[in-house]
Design a protein around this motif. Sequence first.
Motif, PDB file in Angstrom:
ATOM      1  N   ALA A 142       0.720  -1.322  -0.003  1.00  0.00           N
ATOM      2  CA  ALA A 142      -0.117   0.059   0.024  1.00  0.00           C
ATOM      3  C   ALA A 142       0.924   1.516   0.177  1.00  0.00           C
ATOM      4  CB  ALA A 142      -0.945   0.033   1.151  1.00  0.00           C
ATOM      5  N   PRO A 143       1.663   1.384   0.914  1.00  0.00           N
ATOM      6  CA  PRO A 143       2.734   2.860   0.792  1.00  0.00           C
ATOM      7  C   PRO A 143       3.189   3.108  -0.496  1.00  0.00           C
ATOM      8  CG  PRO A 143       3.004   1.230   2.499  1.00  0.00           C
ATOM      9  CD  PRO A 143       2.423   0.309   1.751  1.00  0.00           C
ATOM     10  N   VAL A 144       3.308   2.196  -1.568  1.00  0.00           N
ATOM     11  CA  VAL A 144       4.115   2.536  -2.686  1.00  0.00           C
ATOM     12  C   VAL A 144       3.128   2.395  -3.876  1.00  0.00           C
ATOM     13  CG1 VAL A 144       6.446   2.534  -2.063  1.00  0.00           C
ATOM     14  CG2 VAL A 144       5.189   0.355  -2.527  1.00  0.00           C
ATOM     15  N   SER A 147      -2.535   4.062  -6.505  1.00  0.00           N
ATOM     16  CA  SER A 147      -3.795   3.408  -6.905  1.00  0.00           C
ATOM     17  C   SER A 147      -4.368   2.212  -6.278  1.00  0.00           C
ATOM     18  CB  SER A 147      -3.645   3.112  -8.609  1.00  0.00           C
ATOM     19  OG  SER A 147      -4.921   2.689  -8.887  1.00  0.00           O
ATOM     20  N   ASN A 148      -5.488   2.493  -5.488  1.00  0.00           N
ATOM     21  CA  ASN A 148      -6.125   1.494  -4.529  1.00  0.00           C
ATOM     22  C   ASN A 148      -6.925   0.641  -5.484  1.00  0.00           C
ATOM     23  OD1 ASN A 148      -8.084   3.830  -4.890  1.00  0.00           O
ATOM     24  ND2 ASN A 148      -9.557   2.221  -4.288  1.00  0.00           N
ATOM     25  N   THR A 149      -7.097   1.011  -6.931  1.00  0.00           N
ATOM     26  CA  THR A 149      -7.902   0.084  -7.750  1.00  0.00           C
ATOM     27  C   THR A 149      -6.754  -0.945  -8.411  1.00  0.00           C
ATOM     28  OG1 THR A 149      -9.407   1.772  -8.530  1.00  0.00           O
ATOM     29  CG2 THR A 149      -8.834  -0.087  -9.792  1.00  0.00           C
ATOM     30  N   ALA A 150      -5.518  -0.429  -8.672  1.00  0.00           N
ATOM     31  CA  ALA A 150      -4.387  -1.307  -9.022  1.00  0.00           C
ATOM     32  C   ALA A 150      -4.078  -2.295  -8.203  1.00  0.00           C
ATOM     33  CB  ALA A 150      -3.439  -0.350  -9.509  1.00  0.00           C
ATOM     34  N   THR A 194      -6.339   0.070   3.952  1.00  0.00           N
ATOM     35  CA  THR A 194      -4.983   0.304   3.743  1.00  0.00           C
ATOM     36  C   THR A 194      -4.895   1.658   2.780  1.00  0.00           C
ATOM     37  OG1 THR A 194      -5.138  -0.893   1.502  1.00  0.00           O
ATOM     38  CG2 THR A 194      -4.323  -2.156   3.506  1.00  0.00           C
ATOM     39  N   SER A 195      -5.868   2.251   2.268  1.00  0.00           N
ATOM     40  CA  SER A 195      -5.874   3.339   1.535  1.00  0.00           C
ATOM     41  C   SER A 195      -5.879   4.563   2.409  1.00  0.00           C
ATOM     42  CB  SER A 195      -7.157   3.579   0.562  1.00  0.00           C
ATOM     43  OG  SER A 195      -7.290   2.565  -0.499  1.00  0.00           O
ATOM     44  N   ALA A 201      -1.405   5.897  -0.263  1.00  0.00           N
ATOM     45  CA  ALA A 201      -1.905   4.425  -0.809  1.00  0.00           C
ATOM     46  C   ALA A 201      -3.244   4.699  -1.649  1.00  0.00           C
ATOM     47  CB  ALA A 201      -2.369   3.976   0.734  1.00  0.00           C
ATOM     48  N   THR A 202      -3.491   6.084  -1.787  1.00  0.00           N
ATOM     49  CA  THR A 202      -4.659   6.373  -2.810  1.00  0.00           C
ATOM     50  C   THR A 202      -4.406   7.919  -3.312  1.00  0.00           C
ATOM     51  OG1 THR A 202      -6.939   5.911  -3.162  1.00  0.00           O
ATOM     52  CG2 THR A 202      -6.249   7.086  -1.185  1.00  0.00           C
ATOM     53  N   ALA A 203      -4.609   7.953  -4.446  1.00  0.00           N
ATOM     54  CA  ALA A 203      -4.607   9.070  -5.145  1.00  0.00           C
ATOM     55  C   ALA A 203      -5.214  10.496  -4.370  1.00  0.00           C
ATOM     56  CB  ALA A 203      -5.138   9.262  -6.719  1.00  0.00           C
ATOM     57  N   PRO A 204      -6.405  10.478  -3.920  1.00  0.00           N
ATOM     58  CA  PRO A 204      -6.933  11.909  -3.364  1.00  0.00           C
ATOM     59  C   PRO A 204      -6.181  12.085  -2.222  1.00  0.00           C
ATOM     60  CG  PRO A 204      -8.650  10.178  -3.914  1.00  0.00           C
ATOM     61  CD  PRO A 204      -7.346   9.469  -4.127  1.00  0.00           C
ATOM     62  N   ASN A 205      -5.544  11.212  -1.373  1.00  0.00           N
ATOM     63  CA  ASN A 205      -5.166  11.577  -0.050  1.00  0.00           C
ATOM     64  C   ASN A 205      -4.233  12.924   0.079  1.00  0.00           C
ATOM     65  OD1 ASN A 205      -6.261   9.627   1.188  1.00  0.00           O
ATOM     66  ND2 ASN A 205      -4.531   8.301   1.262  1.00  0.00           N
ATOM     67  N   PRO A 206      -3.258  13.441  -1.203  1.00  0.00           N
ATOM     68  CA  PRO A 206      -2.526  14.569  -1.031  1.00  0.00           C
ATOM     69  C   PRO A 206      -3.564  15.761  -1.318  1.00  0.00           C
ATOM     70  CG  PRO A 206      -1.413  12.800  -2.614  1.00  0.00           C
ATOM     71  CD  PRO A 206      -2.605  12.131  -2.162  1.00  0.00           C
ATOM     72  N   LEU A 207      -4.440  15.387  -1.838  1.00  0.00           N
ATOM     73  CA  LEU A 207      -5.630  16.577  -2.185  1.00  0.00           C
ATOM     74  C   LEU A 207      -6.080  16.999  -0.739  1.00  0.00           C
ATOM     75  CD1 LEU A 207      -7.545  18.718  -3.391  1.00  0.00           C
ATOM     76  CD2 LEU A 207      -9.026  16.511  -3.982  1.00  0.00           C
ATOM     77  N   ILE A 208      -6.102  15.923   0.138  1.00  0.00           N
ATOM     78  CA  ILE A 208      -6.725  16.180   1.659  1.00  0.00           C
ATOM     79  C   ILE A 208      -5.519  16.948   2.290  1.00  0.00           C
ATOM     80  CG2 ILE A 208      -7.211  14.894   3.821  1.00  0.00           C
ATOM     81  CD1 ILE A 208      -8.585  12.969   2.186  1.00  0.00           C
ATOM     82  N   VAL A 209      -4.418  16.562   2.236  1.00  0.00           N
ATOM     83  CA  VAL A 209      -3.251  17.391   2.944  1.00  0.00           C
ATOM     84  C   VAL A 209      -3.317  18.745   2.570  1.00  0.00           C
ATOM     85  CG1 VAL A 209      -0.672  17.413   3.285  1.00  0.00           C
ATOM     86  CG2 VAL A 209      -1.893  14.921   2.949  1.00  0.00           C
ATOM     87  N   LYS A 210      -3.470  19.038   1.127  1.00  0.00           N
ATOM     88  CA  LYS A 210      -3.477  20.290   0.790  1.00  0.00           C
ATOM     89  C   LYS A 210      -4.796  21.110   1.344  1.00  0.00           C
ATOM     90  CE  LYS A 210      -2.497  23.755  -2.390  1.00  0.00           C
ATOM     91  NZ  LYS A 210      -3.520  24.640  -2.191  1.00  0.00           N
TER      92      LYS A 210
END
Length: 488
Positions: A142-144, A147-150, A194-195, A201-210
């Motif tokens: 998960a850390p690397v 894409s949770n889908t992939a 895990t996301s 672990a999933t694409a939207p997480n950095p958006l949340i940080v921002k």
Amino acid sequence: MKAPDIRIIPGLISIFITLLIWFVVPVPDGVSTNAWHLLALFVGTVVAIIGKAMPIGALAILAITLVALTGVTSDTPAGAIKDALSGFSNSLIWLIGIAIVISRGLAKTGLGNRIGYYFISLFGKKTIGIGYALAVSELVIAPVTPSNTARGGGIIHPIMKSIATSFGSSPEEGTSRKIGHYLALVNYHINPITSAMFITATAPNPLIVKLISDATGANISITWGTWALAALLPGLVCIALVPLVVYAIYPPEIKSTPDAKTYAKSRLAEMGPMSYGEKVMVAVFALLLILWAGIPAMLFGADYAVNTTAVAFLGLSVLLVTGVLSWDDVLKEKSAWDTVVWFSALVMMATFLNKLGLVQWFSTVVESNIEHLGFDWAISVVILVAIYFYVHYFFASTTAHITAMFAAFYAAGLALGAPPLYLGLLLAGASSLMMSLTHYATGTSPIIFGSGYVSMEDWWIMGFIMSVVNLAVWGIIGGLWWKVLGYW
């Protein structure tokens, strides 16, 4: 010539809603005209994403174009195009894009399959053990795998299906309940957890940080290590519970699986010793985790801290230099470039909605309505998070949901008196955990649901049960853990 990938009805609905907000709905007091017009474009874009009017990258290009042409963010054409393209300068977006490229190495080298079969060879004696093996495999990669889908649909699910088939469990033969039904549910419900555990672990997480940083005036900047440490305990508890809860609700017919260990070992034997590429991937993963966790800075001081996105570029550079990935591999990773484009557009629009004061206005409306109930901040936050979470029944994209609602709900919670980091971490967890609800909640769900092992009724029942379990763990155990860490 291939027909355009366009859905007319959702597209027309999106255009209608955009024009309705822009021209018909009166601008509320306290909101500027530019902010309201940007909201019209933003809502139209989100509606188009939800309705899948076009591929999300294409919609992002349209959104960028409209922001630049309408001048809703600037009085000058030069300023408008600069604003419209500003999302591409966000380092967190590039972190996810580069990490997706790096994760291509899991499939190319076969390391992802090796990890899955290795854990099944260790824990596969019982069906519930296979469930835990799938869970640990997800957690390890998960850390690397941004894409949770992939991860859940492209790496773990094929392994799960091969195990189920080896025991004669298939939807076509009406034998899903033997073992496949159970493993498919475990396969899926580990994925949201895990996301939620890592920024990457999933694409939207950095958006949340921002969004959290913007809402607090950069007073709270959540690092990779901060997020991972905060999610460690609640995440591990949730992972420990999933195979048990699914087992209690939908027990498999086959409970003892000694052949699974043999099957996994045979597959590992077929794969042979670790290849050169796999060894390099392991070394790169170790390097990324060490640097993302900030271990050099902890040991040697702040001068040795490395930017998270720079670390991702370092990892990709190593893979290119060693030949594990080629430049053609990078160019062919369409999902990475797609993510960079659509995330840049959504981050740009969300950023300027905040700068133009629209988010603050909406959060005030939400906050005042909850405040009228007369509860303290703790109960108010429960109500706020529950609304935010279960509204996901109406979304087919976590990205669209987060983009549309996170900033306003976070700002409302702050106004109600919630501790900023506690609220941010709780909403961040909820933003991934809400994937558990439906068979369309995220990209992983239609893949696993589409394999036919689980009926829609069972899927929704299990989804609601796990939503309650996961939210309780994140709110109570997570809250206590964050208190111990001094986060609030």
